[in-house]
Motif scaffolding. Structure first.
Motif, PDB file in Angstrom:
ATOM      1  N   SER A  96       0.825  -1.196   0.000  1.00 42.86           N
ATOM      2  CA  SER A  96       0.000   0.000   0.000  1.00 42.86           C
ATOM      3  C   SER A  96       0.864   1.252   0.000  1.00 42.86           C
ATOM      4  N   GLY A  97       1.924   1.263   0.826  1.00 47.71           N
ATOM      5  CA  GLY A  97       2.821   2.413   0.858  1.00 47.71           C
ATOM      6  C   GLY A  97       3.507   2.654  -0.472  1.00 47.71           C
ATOM      7  N   VAL A  98       3.918   1.573  -1.129  1.00 47.07           N
ATOM      8  CA  VAL A  98       4.566   1.700  -2.438  1.00 47.07           C
ATOM      9  C   VAL A  98       3.587   2.235  -3.480  1.00 47.07           C
ATOM     10  N   LEU A  99       2.333   1.791  -3.405  1.00 47.60           N
ATOM     11  CA  LEU A  99       1.321   2.280  -4.348  1.00 47.60           C
ATOM     12  C   LEU A  99       1.075   3.773  -4.172  1.00 47.60           C
ATOM     13  N   TYR A 100       1.104   4.254  -2.926  1.00 43.56           N
ATOM     14  CA  TYR A 100       0.937   5.695  -2.710  1.00 43.56           C
ATOM     15  C   TYR A 100       2.125   6.471  -3.278  1.00 43.56           C
ATOM     16  N   ASP A 101       3.319   5.873  -3.254  1.00 38.90           N
ATOM     17  CA  ASP A 101       4.459   6.504  -3.925  1.00 38.90           C
ATOM     18  C   ASP A 101       4.179   6.640  -5.419  1.00 38.90           C
ATOM     19  N   ALA A 134      -4.028  10.803   1.643  1.00 36.66           N
ATOM     20  CA  ALA A 134      -3.068   9.859   1.087  1.00 36.66           C
ATOM     21  C   ALA A 134      -1.702   9.970   1.768  1.00 36.66           C
ATOM     22  N   LEU A 135      -1.291  11.188   2.116  1.00 36.05           N
ATOM     23  CA  LEU A 135      -0.013  11.375   2.803  1.00 36.05           C
ATOM     24  C   LEU A 135      -0.017  10.676   4.160  1.00 36.05           C
ATOM     25  N   HIS A 136      -1.098  10.848   4.931  1.00 32.91           N
ATOM     26  CA  HIS A 136      -1.207  10.172   6.225  1.00 32.91           C
ATOM     27  C   HIS A 136      -1.182   8.659   6.032  1.00 32.91           C
ATOM     28  N   ASN A 137      -1.934   8.200   5.043  1.00 35.28           N
ATOM     29  CA  ASN A 137      -2.050   6.773   4.783  1.00 35.28           C
ATOM     30  C   ASN A 137      -0.700   6.172   4.400  1.00 35.28           C
ATOM     31  N   ARG A 138       0.016   6.840   3.517  1.00 34.25           N
ATOM     32  CA  ARG A 138       1.325   6.345   3.059  1.00 34.25           C
ATOM     33  C   ARG A 138       2.314   6.261   4.220  1.00 34.25           C
ATOM     34  N   VAL A 157     -16.098   0.243  10.807  1.00 35.09           N
ATOM     35  CA  VAL A 157     -17.054   1.339  10.685  1.00 35.09           C
ATOM     36  C   VAL A 157     -16.836   2.403  11.747  1.00 35.09           C
ATOM     37  N   GLU A 158     -16.725   1.968  13.019  1.00 36.20           N
ATOM     38  CA  GLU A 158     -16.655   2.952  14.082  1.00 36.20           C
ATOM     39  C   GLU A 158     -15.376   2.835  14.884  1.00 36.20           C
ATOM     40  N   GLU A 159     -14.329   2.211  14.301  1.00 36.87           N
ATOM     41  CA  GLU A 159     -13.070   2.105  15.005  1.00 36.87           C
ATOM     42  C   GLU A 159     -12.266   3.376  14.848  1.00 36.87           C
ATOM     43  N   GLU A 160     -11.336   3.575  15.788  1.00 37.70           N
ATOM     44  CA  GLU A 160     -10.417   4.697  15.668  1.00 37.70           C
ATOM     45  C   GLU A 160      -9.519   4.459  14.479  1.00 37.70           C
ATOM     46  N   LYS A 161      -9.276   5.461  13.687  1.00 37.55           N
ATOM     47  CA  LYS A 161      -8.481   5.321  12.482  1.00 37.55           C
ATOM     48  C   LYS A 161      -7.024   5.657  12.768  1.00 37.55           C
ATOM     49  N   PRO A 162      -6.081   4.996  12.075  1.00 36.02           N
ATOM     50  CA  PRO A 162      -4.663   5.143  12.398  1.00 36.02           C
ATOM     51  C   PRO A 162      -4.120   6.524  12.133  1.00 36.02           C
ATOM     52  N   GLY A 163      -3.276   6.958  13.058  1.00 34.15           N
ATOM     53  CA  GLY A 163      -2.480   8.159  12.851  1.00 34.15           C
ATOM     54  C   GLY A 163      -3.283   9.383  12.479  1.00 34.15           C
ATOM     55  N   GLY A 164      -4.500   9.496  12.975  1.00 31.56           N
ATOM     56  CA  GLY A 164      -5.311  10.653  12.636  1.00 31.56           C
ATOM     57  C   GLY A 164      -5.946  10.562  11.268  1.00 31.56           C
ATOM     58  N   PHE A 165      -5.688   9.463  10.539  1.00 36.41           N
ATOM     59  CA  PHE A 165      -6.220   9.313   9.180  1.00 36.41           C
ATOM     60  C   PHE A 165      -7.659   8.840   9.227  1.00 36.41           C
ATOM     61  N   GLU A 166      -8.537   9.494   8.519  1.00 34.30           N
ATOM     62  CA  GLU A 166      -9.933   9.110   8.443  1.00 34.30           C
ATOM     63  C   GLU A 166     -10.247   8.655   7.033  1.00 34.30           C
ATOM     64  N   PRO A 167     -10.271   7.311   6.783  1.00 35.99           N
ATOM     65  CA  PRO A 167     -10.601   6.846   5.431  1.00 35.99           C
ATOM     66  C   PRO A 167     -11.956   7.370   4.996  1.00 35.99           C
ATOM     67  N   GLY A 200       6.798   8.405  13.757  1.00 35.46           N
ATOM     68  CA  GLY A 200       6.522   8.815  12.384  1.00 35.46           C
ATOM     69  C   GLY A 200       7.574   9.746  11.846  1.00 35.46           C
ATOM     70  N   ASP A 201       8.173  10.555  12.722  1.00 35.71           N
ATOM     71  CA  ASP A 201       9.205  11.489  12.269  1.00 35.71           C
ATOM     72  C   ASP A 201      10.410  10.763  11.699  1.00 35.71           C
ATOM     73  N   ASN A 202      10.629   9.528  12.151  1.00 33.20           N
ATOM     74  CA  ASN A 202      11.767   8.767  11.637  1.00 33.20           C
ATOM     75  C   ASN A 202      11.596   8.414  10.167  1.00 33.20           C
ATOM     76  N   LEU A 203      10.335   8.410   9.708  1.00 30.96           N
ATOM     77  CA  LEU A 203      10.057   8.077   8.311  1.00 30.96           C
ATOM     78  C   LEU A 203       9.818   9.313   7.460  1.00 30.96           C
ATOM     79  N   ALA A 204       9.613  10.452   8.075  1.00 30.72           N
ATOM     80  CA  ALA A 204       9.143  11.620   7.336  1.00 30.72           C
ATOM     81  C   ALA A 204      10.082  12.011   6.223  1.00 30.72           C
ATOM     82  N   SER A 205      11.370  12.024   6.503  1.00 34.74           N
ATOM     83  CA  SER A 205      12.308  12.489   5.492  1.00 34.74           C
ATOM     84  C   SER A 205      12.317  11.590   4.279  1.00 34.74           C
ATOM     85  N   GLY A 206      12.101  10.283   4.472  1.00 33.27           N
ATOM     86  CA  GLY A 206      12.105   9.374   3.332  1.00 33.27           C
ATOM     87  C   GLY A 206      10.770   9.294   2.655  1.00 33.27           C
ATOM     88  N   SER A 207       9.690   9.237   3.449  1.00 34.07           N
ATOM     89  CA  SER A 207       8.377   9.018   2.848  1.00 34.07           C
ATOM     90  C   SER A 207       7.878  10.230   2.098  1.00 34.07           C
TER      91      SER A 207
END
Length: 312
Positions: free
Chosen positions: A117-122, A134-138, A236-246, A172-179
């Motif tokens: 999924s991350g590669v597809l967002y790239d 998409a940025l949050h998701n990736r 449906v009503e679960e908390e979504k990851p990293g602030g991302f709301e699909p 997440g900051d550890n990935l920010a520069s690369g992602s």
């Protein structure tokens, strides 16, 4: 078609080439755009050595051959249709991985789905900047792929679902520069596995016992990639990851409350509005490929309103 080996100097495109190879017989659209993105990155990174040139020329030949063979496939010839197809596919994989993650079904299939999924967002960067969604998701998908992979490799039990805000922000900051660097792609991140998870990675049982429940074997990554319809419905009503709301389509108006769109006389549609309406129609068509009728209806209604009134 046999491709020349990827030289170490083009390591940054290996992930896209591997994804393309996995989809050659499953989804030619994913394979096509993965190799096209790999070509774009490879041309920028190339030092024009013989090995690099041989590989890049082979990719160019394959892309031309595919366009001729699939001339009627809009997702290969039309950017809007292609973007919708890849976005839907990436989100399907992400929601599958997120559901398995939250249910503590850890293993190589979850890592594979998150990572793909991350590669597809790239690859979606081919069409321009990513949306905030998409940025949050990736970013989340790439972190989770690395985190679960490393936990399993080290014999640790991963923490299911999203982390507390402070911890996820720090990690997440550890990935920010690369992602966030489109030119580097997935291969630039040292925390991520160089390839899809190896065959010797096995699930780790949760340390906290849970109440007995009927055992349901989740679909494997192979089944998911071969048949996206096998993916479970998103939570449906679960908390979504990293602030991302699909995106979840809103309820459609029923016959009692629906107000028909009244066309505006003499409305003038601008070229930009025409492109936007076309985009809604393409999204609707792509949604129907996944039997998502509600999303298709909503996008068609947006297109109709825009063309009828000149406003969204």
């Amino acid at each position: 078609m046999e491709f020349p080996p990827c030289p170490p100097s083009l390591k940054s495109i290996q992930h896209f080439l591997k994804l393309a190879q996995e989809h050659d017989s499953r989804d030619v659209v994913i394979a096509y755009w993965a190799r096209l993105y790999a070509l774009q990155i490879g041309l920028k990174a190339s030092s024009q050595s013989a090995e690099e040139t041989k590989l890049l020329l082979a990719i160019m030949d394959w892309l031309e051959q595919m366009k001729k063979q699939h001339v009627d496939n809009e997702a290969l010839t039309n950017d809007i249709a292609a973007q919708a197809h890849i976005e839907n596919y990436a989100l399907k994989l992400f929601l599958y991985a997120d559901k398995q993650d939250r249910e503590e079904n850890f293993g190589k299939n979850v890592v594979k789905a998150y990572y793909s999924s991350g590669v597809l967002y790239d690859i979606l960067l081919t069409f321009g900047e990513l949306s905030e969604e998409a940025l949050h998701n990736r970013k989340y998908a790439k972190y989770k792929a690395a985190y679960i992979h490393n936990c399993l490799k080290n014999g640790e039990t991963p923490i299911p679902g999203p982390f507390p805000d402070d911890e996820s922000a720090e990690l997440g900051d550890n990935l920010a520069s690369g992602s966030d660097n489109a030119g580097a792609g997935a291969g630039s991140q040292s925390d991520l596995p160089d390839e899809s998870p190896s065959e010797d990675v096995h699930p780790i049982a949760p340390t906290t016992p849970s109440p007995p429940a009927p055992h349901i074997t989740p679909p494997t990554a192979e089944e998911v990639l071969n048949n996206p319809n096998k993916l479970p419905s998103p939570p449906v009503e679960e908390e979504k990851p990293g602030g991302f709301e699909p995106y979840v389509p809103t309820a459609q108006p029923n016959a009692a409350t629906y107000i028909p769109i009244v066309p505006v006389a003499g409305v003038q549609i601008t070229p930009d509005q025409m492109i936007t309406a076309q985009k809604y129609c393409k999204y609707a068509g792509s949604a129907l490929n996944y039997d998502d009728v509600k999303t298709a209806i909503e996008n068609l209604q947006k297109a109709l309103k825009l063309l009828s009134t000149g406003s969204e």
